[in-house]
Design an enzyme around this catalytic site. Structure first.
Site, PDB file in Angstrom:
ATOM      1  N   HIS A 139       0.839  -1.200   0.000  1.00 56.39           N
ATOM      2  CA  HIS A 139       0.000   0.000   0.000  1.00 56.39           C
ATOM      3  C   HIS A 139       0.875   1.252   0.000  1.00 56.39           C
ATOM      4  O   HIS A 139       1.523   1.562   1.003  1.00 56.39           O
ATOM      5  CB  HIS A 139      -0.914  -0.063   1.235  1.00 56.39           C
ATOM      6  CG  HIS A 139      -1.938   1.016   1.299  1.00 56.39           C
ATOM      7  ND1 HIS A 139      -2.562   1.387   2.460  1.00 56.39           N
ATOM      8  CD2 HIS A 139      -2.462   1.814   0.336  1.00 56.39           C
ATOM      9  CE1 HIS A 139      -3.419   2.353   2.215  1.00 56.39           C
ATOM     10  NE2 HIS A 139      -3.372   2.644   0.929  1.00 56.39           N
ATOM     11  N   ASN A 189      -5.663   3.474   7.105  1.00 58.34           N
ATOM     12  CA  ASN A 189      -7.001   4.039   6.923  1.00 58.34           C
ATOM     13  C   ASN A 189      -7.914   3.842   8.129  1.00 58.34           C
ATOM     14  O   ASN A 189      -8.896   4.547   8.282  1.00 58.34           O
ATOM     15  CB  ASN A 189      -7.627   3.492   5.638  1.00 58.34           C
ATOM     16  CG  ASN A 189      -7.029   4.216   4.449  1.00 58.34           C
ATOM     17  OD1 ASN A 189      -6.859   5.434   4.487  1.00 58.34           O
ATOM     18  ND2 ASN A 189      -6.670   3.487   3.415  1.00 58.34           N
TER      19      ASN A 189
HETATM   20  N1  CAA Z   1       6.243  13.786  -7.724  1.00 57.49           N
HETATM   21  C1  CAA Z   1       7.458  14.186  -7.306  1.00 57.49           C
HETATM   22  N2  CAA Z   1       7.642  15.156  -6.373  1.00 57.49           N
HETATM   23  C2  CAA Z   1       6.553  15.761  -5.868  1.00 57.49           C
HETATM   24  C3  CAA Z   1       5.246  15.395  -6.254  1.00 57.49           C
HETATM   25  C4  CAA Z   1       5.111  14.353  -7.215  1.00 57.49           C
HETATM   26  N3  CAA Z   1       3.908  13.932  -7.628  1.00 57.49           N
HETATM   27  N4  CAA Z   1       4.352  16.150  -5.555  1.00 57.49           N
HETATM   28  C5  CAA Z   1       5.071  16.965  -4.753  1.00 57.49           C
HETATM   29  N5  CAA Z   1       6.391  16.724  -4.955  1.00 57.49           N
HETATM   30  C6  CAA Z   1       7.511  17.334  -4.210  1.00 57.49           C
HETATM   31  C7  CAA Z   1       7.703  18.793  -4.550  1.00 57.49           C
HETATM   32  O1  CAA Z   1       8.544  18.939  -5.670  1.00 57.49           O
HETATM   33  C8  CAA Z   1       8.344  19.329  -3.286  1.00 57.49           C
HETATM   34  O2  CAA Z   1       9.738  19.022  -3.289  1.00 57.49           O
HETATM   35  P1  CAA Z   1      10.796  19.890  -2.361  1.00 57.49           P
HETATM   36  O3  CAA Z   1      10.512  19.511  -0.939  1.00 57.49           O
HETATM   37  O4  CAA Z   1      12.125  19.420  -2.842  1.00 57.49           O
HETATM   38  O5  CAA Z   1      10.494  21.319  -2.649  1.00 57.49           O
HETATM   39  C9  CAA Z   1       7.679  18.519  -2.189  1.00 57.49           C
HETATM   40  O6  CAA Z   1       7.171  17.322  -2.816  1.00 57.49           O
HETATM   41  C10 CAA Z   1       6.538  19.269  -1.564  1.00 57.49           C
HETATM   42  O7  CAA Z   1       5.656  19.687  -2.595  1.00 57.49           O
HETATM   43  P2  CAA Z   1       5.114  21.173  -2.789  1.00 57.49           P
HETATM   44  O8  CAA Z   1       6.133  22.162  -2.345  1.00 57.49           O
HETATM   45  O9  CAA Z   1       4.562  21.282  -4.179  1.00 57.49           O
HETATM   46  O10 CAA Z   1       3.831  21.250  -1.879  1.00 57.49           O
HETATM   47  P3  CAA Z   1       3.673  20.986  -0.334  1.00 57.49           P
HETATM   48  O11 CAA Z   1       4.841  21.394   0.462  1.00 57.49           O
HETATM   49  O12 CAA Z   1       2.341  21.584  -0.039  1.00 57.49           O
HETATM   50  O13 CAA Z   1       3.554  19.387  -0.234  1.00 57.49           O
HETATM   51  C11 CAA Z   1       2.420  17.342  -0.259  1.00 57.49           C
HETATM   52  C12 CAA Z   1       2.625  18.664  -0.984  1.00 57.49           C
HETATM   53  C13 CAA Z   1       3.688  16.498  -0.323  1.00 57.49           C
HETATM   54  C14 CAA Z   1       1.307  16.620  -1.022  1.00 57.49           C
HETATM   55  C15 CAA Z   1       2.042  17.639   1.244  1.00 57.49           C
HETATM   56  O14 CAA Z   1       0.971  18.542   1.306  1.00 57.49           O
HETATM   57  C16 CAA Z   1       1.654  16.409   2.019  1.00 57.49           C
HETATM   58  O15 CAA Z   1       2.493  15.653   2.495  1.00 57.49           O
HETATM   59  N6  CAA Z   1       0.333  16.206   2.147  1.00 57.49           N
HETATM   60  C17 CAA Z   1      -0.218  15.013   2.823  1.00 57.49           C
HETATM   61  C18 CAA Z   1      -0.269  13.888   1.822  1.00 57.49           C
HETATM   62  C19 CAA Z   1      -0.835  12.653   2.420  1.00 57.49           C
HETATM   63  O16 CAA Z   1      -1.237  12.567   3.587  1.00 57.49           O
HETATM   64  N7  CAA Z   1      -0.886  11.618   1.583  1.00 57.49           N
HETATM   65  C20 CAA Z   1      -1.473  10.347   1.963  1.00 57.49           C
HETATM   66  C21 CAA Z   1      -2.864  10.281   1.447  1.00 57.49           C
HETATM   67  S1  CAA Z   1      -3.630   8.774   1.902  1.00 57.49           S
HETATM   68  C22 CAA Z   1      -3.216   7.723   0.668  1.00 57.49           C
HETATM   69  O17 CAA Z   1      -2.578   8.042  -0.310  1.00 57.49           O
HETATM   70  C23 CAA Z   1      -3.621   6.299   0.803  1.00 57.49           C
HETATM   71  C24 CAA Z   1      -4.991   5.918   1.023  1.00 57.49           C
HETATM   72  O18 CAA Z   1      -5.201   4.719   1.187  1.00 57.49           O
HETATM   73  C25 CAA Z   1      -6.146   6.820   1.055  1.00 57.49           C
END
Ligand code: CAA
Length: 282
Positions: A139, A189
């Site tokens: 996951h 989850n």
């Molecule tokens: N690919 C590569 N790099 C990425 C990326 C992607 N798709 N998306 C973001 N990044 C990188 C950015 O380039 C940035 O890099 P640096 O630190 O070197 O600058 C870093 O990640 C942070 O991105 P941003 O600056 O654009 O934006 P942010 O600081 O707001 O972070 C985020 C965005 C990483 C999504 C952050 O908001 C976060 O961690 N959010 C929580 C995400 C989360 O909880 N995910 C789990 C969801 S649950 C799930 O997936 C499973 C389920 O079963 C439901």
């Protein structure tokens, strides 16, 4: 393990293909239509360029990674030489059952099968195949190239050898694998969704506006995203499906989905992917 097939090129599938290819694996990405494959490859290219711009990888790393990603429009073609198949298609048991039947008819008997499901029982999926000992949950979390966790879920019959192989593999991807046993919502989850549901209840009961609920959790609890923006990011339909799995699985009213969540899903407000959920998106 050298060759990996990823079934499904959506948000999770393209991220999974991205991280395997970046770690040196030959990846075959399988989709049902050329336009879906093109979209997935475009997203991977965009996310790799973002990493080049941030100087995390070089331009030649990007080219080599893209060269390691092959594509197929047919499951049989896409899985035949693979050491591992990771399924990342929509959260629908009937669809996954059909996919695993096709995968098994073409894959080698040694191939390990993994599902990226966020809610469907690994034991139930494994029972569709004739290799439940080689079946496991892998996951990943969105955005896959960024999030460190891989929750490794053991079905009832997953063998210790399969668990070890997949835990080692996740480390080779630069991720941190955490083991869990099959249970509704696994760990991630089971903990995350009640928090999101409770945040929705706060809005439903007029306790606070969505932006204020999120602000509390961001500034008070240091969450990178508030729970309502995260719900939009995950997809409100996905959140509802997972809550229903928890509710049905435990028969405990504490997991009942908030009526506001049900209403928003019925209205087609699913979050980022439809342009509107608790917040609006371009
Ligand atoms: N690919 C590569 N790099 C990425 C990326 C992607 N798709 N998306 C973001 N990044 C990188 C950015 O380039 C940035 O890099 P640096 O630190 O070197 O600058 C870093 O990640 C942070 O991105 P941003 O600056 O654009 O934006 P942010 O600081 O707001 O972070 C985020 C965005 C990483 C999504 C952050 O908001 C976060 O961690 N959010 C929580 C995400 C989360 O909880 N995910 C789990 C969801 S649950 C799930 O997936 C499973 C389920 O079963 C439901």
């Amino acid at each position: 393990m050298k060759k990996v097939s990823v079934i499904g090129g959506g948000t999770m599938g393209n991220g999974i293909a991205h991280v395997f290819a970046m770690s040196g694996f030959e990846v075959t990405l399988v989709e049902t239509k050329q336009e879906f494959l093109d979209k997935a490859l475009n997203t991977i290219e965009k996310n790799l360029s973002r990493m080049v711009n941030k100087e995390k990888i070089s331009e030649s790393d990007k080219t080599e990674t893209l060269n390691r990603i092959h594509s197929a429009l047919d499951i049989s073609e896409g899985v035949k030489d693979s050491d591992l198949v990771v399924e990342a298609i929509p959260e629908n048991f009937a669809l996954k059952k059909k996919a695993f039947e096709e995968i098994e008819s073409a894959a080698s008997s040694e191939t390990i099968f993994a599902s990226n499901t966020s809610s469907i029982s690994i034991t139930k999926l494994a029972a569709v195949t004739h290799r439940p000992e080689k079946f496991i949950g892998m996951h990943f979390f969105n955005p896959v190239p960024v999030m460190k966790l891989v929750e490794v879920i053991n079905g009832l019959e997953t063998s210790p050898e399969t668990t070890k192989a997949v835990m080692d593999l996740a480390e080779k991807l630069g991720k941190v694998p955490v083991p869990a046993n099959d249970s509704p919502g696994f760990v991630s989850n089971r903990v995350l969704m009640p928090m999101i549901n409770e945040a929705i209840f706060c809005v439903y009961e007029g306790v606070a506006k969505p932006e204020d609920v999120d602000q509390v959790m961001k500034l008070g609890m240091a969450h990178p995203m508030g729970p309502l923006r995260l719900a939009d990011f995950i997809g409100l339909d996905v959140c509802l499906d997972i809550l229903n799995v928890l509710y049905d699985g435990f028969k405990d009213p504490k997991y009942r989905p908030c009526p506001l969540l049900v209403k928003m899903v019925n209205a087609g407000k699913l979050g980022n992917k439809t342009g509107e959920g608790f917040f609006k998106y371009d």
